[in-house]
Design a protein around this motif. Structure first.
Motif, PDB file in Angstrom:
ATOM      1  N   ARG A  57       0.879  -1.174   0.000  1.00  0.00           N
ATOM      2  CA  ARG A  57       0.000   0.000   0.000  1.00  0.00           C
ATOM      3  C   ARG A  57       0.911   1.217   0.000  1.00  0.00           C
ATOM      4  O   ARG A  57       1.788   1.357   0.859  1.00  0.00           O
ATOM      5  N   VAL A  58       0.716   2.067  -0.986  1.00  0.00           N
ATOM      6  CA  VAL A  58       1.554   3.252  -1.145  1.00  0.00           C
ATOM      7  C   VAL A  58       0.658   4.486  -1.145  1.00  0.00           C
ATOM      8  O   VAL A  58      -0.376   4.521  -1.797  1.00  0.00           O
ATOM      9  N   ARG A  59       1.057   5.476  -0.346  1.00  0.00           N
ATOM     10  CA  ARG A  59       0.345   6.759  -0.332  1.00  0.00           C
ATOM     11  C   ARG A  59       0.991   7.622  -1.411  1.00  0.00           C
ATOM     12  O   ARG A  59       2.127   8.075  -1.270  1.00  0.00           O
ATOM     13  N   ALA A  60       0.274   7.822  -2.511  1.00  0.00           N
ATOM     14  CA  ALA A  60       0.793   8.576  -3.649  1.00  0.00           C
ATOM     15  C   ALA A  60       0.627  10.075  -3.390  1.00  0.00           C
ATOM     16  O   ALA A  60      -0.478  10.544  -3.134  1.00  0.00           O
ATOM     17  N   PHE A  61       1.743  10.792  -3.461  1.00  0.00           N
ATOM     18  CA  PHE A  61       1.731  12.230  -3.223  1.00  0.00           C
ATOM     19  C   PHE A  61       0.896  12.928  -4.297  1.00  0.00           C
ATOM     20  O   PHE A  61       1.042  12.649  -5.483  1.00  0.00           O
ATOM     21  N   GLY A  62       0.015  13.826  -3.877  1.00  0.00           N
ATOM     22  CA  GLY A  62      -0.821  14.554  -4.812  1.00  0.00           C
ATOM     23  C   GLY A  62      -2.026  13.780  -5.295  1.00  0.00           C
ATOM     24  O   GLY A  62      -2.845  14.305  -6.034  1.00  0.00           O
ATOM     25  N   VAL A  63      -2.146  12.524  -4.888  1.00  0.00           N
ATOM     26  CA  VAL A  63      -3.284  11.682  -5.265  1.00  0.00           C
ATOM     27  C   VAL A  63      -4.082  11.321  -4.018  1.00  0.00           C
ATOM     28  O   VAL A  63      -5.280  11.549  -3.950  1.00  0.00           O
ATOM     29  N   ASP A  64      -3.404  10.744  -3.037  1.00  0.00           N
ATOM     30  CA  ASP A  64      -4.052  10.339  -1.790  1.00  0.00           C
ATOM     31  C   ASP A  64      -3.974  11.467  -0.773  1.00  0.00           C
ATOM     32  O   ASP A  64      -3.068  12.301  -0.827  1.00  0.00           O
ATOM     33  N   ASN A  65      -4.912  11.460   0.158  1.00  0.00           N
ATOM     34  CA  ASN A  65      -4.904  12.468   1.214  1.00  0.00           C
ATOM     35  C   ASN A  65      -3.757  12.176   2.164  1.00  0.00           C
ATOM     36  O   ASN A  65      -3.589  11.033   2.601  1.00  0.00           O
ATOM     37  N   GLU A  66      -2.961  13.175   2.480  1.00  0.00           N
ATOM     38  CA  GLU A  66      -1.816  12.961   3.368  1.00  0.00           C
ATOM     39  C   GLU A  66      -2.223  12.776   4.822  1.00  0.00           C
ATOM     40  O   GLU A  66      -1.437  12.304   5.643  1.00  0.00           O
ATOM     41  N   GLY A  91      -6.194   5.139 -15.311  1.00  0.00           N
ATOM     42  CA  GLY A  91      -6.527   6.545 -15.496  1.00  0.00           C
ATOM     43  C   GLY A  91      -6.750   7.268 -14.186  1.00  0.00           C
ATOM     44  O   GLY A  91      -6.071   7.027 -13.204  1.00  0.00           O
ATOM     45  N   ARG A  92      -7.725   8.129 -14.168  1.00  0.00           N
ATOM     46  CA  ARG A  92      -7.968   8.989 -13.013  1.00  0.00           C
ATOM     47  C   ARG A  92      -8.615   8.283 -11.824  1.00  0.00           C
ATOM     48  O   ARG A  92      -8.865   8.898 -10.808  1.00  0.00           O
ATOM     49  N   SER A  93      -8.853   6.991 -11.929  1.00  0.00           N
ATOM     50  CA  SER A  93      -9.377   6.253 -10.768  1.00  0.00           C
ATOM     51  C   SER A  93      -8.282   6.049  -9.726  1.00  0.00           C
ATOM     52  O   SER A  93      -8.559   5.966  -8.538  1.00  0.00           O
ATOM     53  N   PHE A  94      -7.041   5.932 -10.166  1.00  0.00           N
ATOM     54  CA  PHE A  94      -5.881   5.778  -9.276  1.00  0.00           C
ATOM     55  C   PHE A  94      -6.004   4.569  -8.350  1.00  0.00           C
ATOM     56  O   PHE A  94      -5.515   4.591  -7.228  1.00  0.00           O
ATOM     57  N   GLN A  95      -6.654   3.503  -8.805  1.00  0.00           N
ATOM     58  CA  GLN A  95      -6.837   2.316  -7.973  1.00  0.00           C
ATOM     59  C   GLN A  95      -5.970   1.144  -8.428  1.00  0.00           C
ATOM     60  O   GLN A  95      -5.645   0.279  -7.624  1.00  0.00           O
ATOM     61  N   ASP A  96      -5.586   1.098  -9.692  1.00  0.00           N
ATOM     62  CA  ASP A  96      -4.806  -0.008 -10.249  1.00  0.00           C
ATOM     63  C   ASP A  96      -3.360   0.473 -10.402  1.00  0.00           C
ATOM     64  O   ASP A  96      -2.959   0.974 -11.440  1.00  0.00           O
ATOM     65  N   ARG A  97      -2.586   0.290  -9.339  1.00  0.00           N
ATOM     66  CA  ARG A  97      -1.248   0.878  -9.254  1.00  0.00           C
ATOM     67  C   ARG A  97      -0.153  -0.165  -9.437  1.00  0.00           C
ATOM     68  O   ARG A  97      -0.291  -1.306  -9.031  1.00  0.00           O
ATOM     69  N   VAL A  98       0.956   0.287 -10.037  1.00  0.00           N
ATOM     70  CA  VAL A  98       2.145  -0.537 -10.209  1.00  0.00           C
ATOM     71  C   VAL A  98       3.325   0.259  -9.670  1.00  0.00           C
ATOM     72  O   VAL A  98       3.497   1.431 -10.013  1.00  0.00           O
ATOM     73  N   VAL A  99       4.126  -0.357  -8.818  1.00  0.00           N
ATOM     74  CA  VAL A  99       5.331   0.273  -8.280  1.00  0.00           C
ATOM     75  C   VAL A  99       6.512  -0.219  -9.106  1.00  0.00           C
ATOM     76  O   VAL A  99       6.735  -1.427  -9.238  1.00  0.00           O
TER      77      VAL A  99
END
Length: 100
Positions: A31-40, A81-89
């Motif tokens: 689980r990664v908190r993406a800067f500018g995407v997720d609430n800090e 896209g803008r859903s930001f739910q399907d993430r790859v590190v």
């Protein structure tokens, strides 16, 4: 709110910080908190509410995934896209915090 680092079509880059590597399926997700995407603010968006991100692996991997530790900065992308739910590190970012 800024959304990630930019996009090409529906492909969005992000930089973030690992908050959880205890994947209940044992397949190396984080689980990664993406800067500018997720609430800090973790009170508004707890770690448990972050989507799981899949690690990108080298072609020569040994089929054992060693996810980065909590607190590690990473770079990745969103495939949905803008859903930001399907993430790859893709990899980690050396912030100079680790000394030999």
């Amino acid at each position: 709110m800024n959304k990630g680092l930019g996009s090409v079509g529906s492909f969005y880059w992000f930089v973030g910080i690992i908050e959880d590597r205890m994947d209940p399926f044992g397949i190396g997700r984080v689980r990664v908190r993406a800067f500018g995407v997720d609430n800090e603010d973790r009170n508004i968006q707890p770690t448990d509410d972050l989507p799981w991100a899949y690690p990108m692996l080298p072609f020569s991997n040994d089929q054992v995934v060693h996810p980065p530790k909590e607190g590690t900065w990473v770079v990745g992308f969103c495939r949905d896209g803008r859903s930001f739910q399907d993430r790859v590190v893709m990899g980690t970012i050396n912030t100079g915090a680790f000394h030999g």
